[in-house]
Design a protein around this motif. Structure first.
Motif, PDB file in Angstrom:
ATOM      1  N   PHE A 331       0.814  -1.229   0.000  1.00  9.41           N
ATOM      2  CA  PHE A 331       0.000   0.000   0.000  1.00  9.41           C
ATOM      3  C   PHE A 331       0.840   1.268   0.000  1.00  9.41           C
ATOM      4  CE2 PHE A 331      -2.859  -3.196   1.883  1.00  9.41           C
ATOM      5  CZ  PHE A 331      -3.947  -3.061   1.030  1.00  9.41           C
ATOM      6  N   ASP A 333       2.265   2.969  -2.432  1.00 10.25           N
ATOM      7  CA  ASP A 333       1.879   3.940  -3.459  1.00 10.25           C
ATOM      8  C   ASP A 333       0.606   4.692  -3.076  1.00 10.25           C
ATOM      9  OD1 ASP A 333       4.034   3.510  -5.115  1.00 10.25           O
ATOM     10  OD2 ASP A 333       3.041   1.926  -6.264  1.00 10.25           O
ATOM     11  N   ARG A 334      -0.337   3.974  -2.522  1.00 10.07           N
ATOM     12  CA  ARG A 334      -1.619   4.588  -2.190  1.00 10.07           C
ATOM     13  C   ARG A 334      -1.516   5.490  -0.961  1.00 10.07           C
ATOM     14  NH1 ARG A 334      -6.415   0.390  -1.615  1.00 10.07           N
ATOM     15  NH2 ARG A 334      -5.574  -0.039  -3.700  1.00 10.07           N
TER      16      ARG A 334
END
Length: 469
Positions: A331, A333-334
């Motif tokens: 996660f 990147d998010r």
């Protein structure tokens, strides 16, 4: 691992290997190396009795591993560029395995210290090259997830280290802590030889003067910190080592700035992301592992538990990174790499501070378990994002040396953290009674929490995502 910023990768073109096989080939040796960072901690009271070791000996059982590990990471990277990364990686596994057998056979403190030092030399070729070989083997779209899984494997080594050490000491003999590495090392050599691809970098010249200055400087600096409480901080011996170590490290940096083929190109630190994450790596390792070194002994020395019981009680802290680190990689990147690092350091500092304030001779385990979970989640949120930030903040050609430099700072942090917090501990307390142990551990762990909190403040200024600047 490339030490040249403009050298193209020279990789033999072969069909891609399955990701699971690559992860096993880099993960098993990484697990073995990280396991040995903490596997001796729950065994230290037993080793102290059986070998007649002093507090300084106990510190050196840890520091003898981390010092050569930190000192030779970049040299191992340079040799990998010239001789072949896979070849150097396998050589490191072999050296580590043979040194583990020597550690198991030790009958005197100096023997165990010497064997641990050779283990550190072998580990210096394993840790950074495993990450470089992994990054080379997977496509960019899978890199964050792969690094996250790699971080989870590192977390698993941290997680089971105290438990394995405790179980082995209680069920067998402390020497089996090291004997277990021998069959694992054999399997690791076979996997690496059959799965990983050979590659080389720009094959720069080695930097023997840089190696000498950095290794000698770190050795003298940490040795001075270790000897400070016993010999006096103002003694000629301690002041001489501290001043000499600092001077040698300053000369090392000056030489790196002038040398055309440095082992640590200072140009890396022009990247804001890499420069700041290097500081966070140092503070995180010093505060966290310095605290664990002492807390792993608390349950045995003060509460009278056996090594296995003591190791099991650390699991809420040490198991969390195994679960959280892969999720952080997936996660990243998010959520944003910076956000994960900041959150991790805040949670870790809060957990360690809670432990320091709550620790008494009569504290119940229930009063500590939530703090252990906080610290573990914080470590898990930190492992993979730090590596992702370090690799993503430099060019592809610089990733090798960036990995080596980041691992060097992490291991330097471990060595300095253990030495510093053990020195604070022995300045305020000792092993003479339960009260004396608590009198020492409380201020030492408070220092650890403060160091981690300082890193959390620095992390706020990181770029949200890795960027080359």
């Amino acid at each position: 691992m490339s030490l040249a910023t403009d050298a193209p990768e020279r990789v033999r073109q072969r069909p891609a290997r399955p990701l699971a096989a690559v992860l096993a080939a880099v993960g098993i040796p990484t697990f073995m190396v990280t396991l040995d960072n903490l596997v001796v901690t729950t065994a230290l009271p037993v080793i102290r009795t059986e070998l007649g070791a002093s507090l300084a000996d106990l510190q050196w059982f840890v520091n003898a591993y981390t010092l050569p590990f930190a000192a030779f990471l970049l040299t191992a990277a340079a040799l990998g560029d010239r001789l072949g990364r896979r070849r150097m990686y396998i050589a490191g596994i072999v050296v580590f395995t043979l040194a583990s057998a020597a550690a198991a056979l030790a009958t005197e403190p100096w023997m165990l210290t010497a064997a641990r030092a050779v283990q550190g030399l072998g580990g210096a070729a394993v840790a950074p090259l495993s990450l470089t070989l992994l990054a080379q083997a997977v496509p960019d779209r899978l890199r964050n997830a792969a690094v996250g899984i790699w971080g989870g494997i590192s977390g698993l080594g941290v997680a089971v280290g105290p438990v394995v050490g405790g179980a082995v000491v209680e069920g067998l003999h402390w020497s089996w802590i090291f004997w277990l590495n021998v069959p694992v090392g054999v399997v690791a050599v076979v996997l690496a030889g059959t799965t990983l691809r050979e590659s080389r970098g720009g094959a720069p010249r080695l930097d023997p003067l840089g190696l000498l200055l950095s290794a000698a400087g770190m050795l003298l600096l940490v040795w001075g910190v270790v000897d400070g409480p016993d010999r006096g901080w103002t003694s000629a011996r301690v002041l001489g080592m501290l001043v000499s170590g600092s001077a040698l490290l300053a000369l090392f940096l000056a030489w790196q700035a002038r040398n055309r083929t440095p082992m640590l190109p200072l140009s890396l630190f022009r990247s804001r992301g890499f420069g700041l994450v290097s500081i966070v790596t140092l503070t995180f390792s010093a505060g966290a592992f310095g605290s664990v070194f002492l807390l792993a002994q608390f349950f045995q020395v003060v509460q009278g538990l056996g090594p296995l019981e003591a190791g099991i009680r650390t699991l809420p802290w040490t198991m969390a990174p195994m679960v959280v680190a892969p999720l952080a990689g997936i996660f990243a990147d998010r959520a944003g790499v910076r956000n994960l690092i900041v959150a991790g350091q805040v949670l870790l500092a809060a957990g360690v501070l809670w432990i320091a304030l709550a620790t008494t001779t009569t504290v119940s385990y229930g009063d500590l378990v939530i703090a252990f979970v906080l610290a573990g989640v914080g470590m898990g949120l930190t492992f993979a994002p730090i590596s992702t930030m370090a690799l993503g903040s430099v060019t592809e050609a610089e990733r090798g040396v960036a990995s080596g430099a980041n691992n060097t700072l992490r291991e330097l942090g471990v060595a300095v953290g253990v030495a510093t917090l053990a020195s604070v501990f022995s300045s305020y307390g000792g092993y003479t009674s339960h009260e004396a142990f608590v009198d020492g551990i409380r201020p030492a762990v408070l220092v650890g929490a403060a160091v981690i909190a300082a890193g959390a403040v620095v992390a706020i200024w990181l770029p949200r995502r890795p960027n080359i600047s």
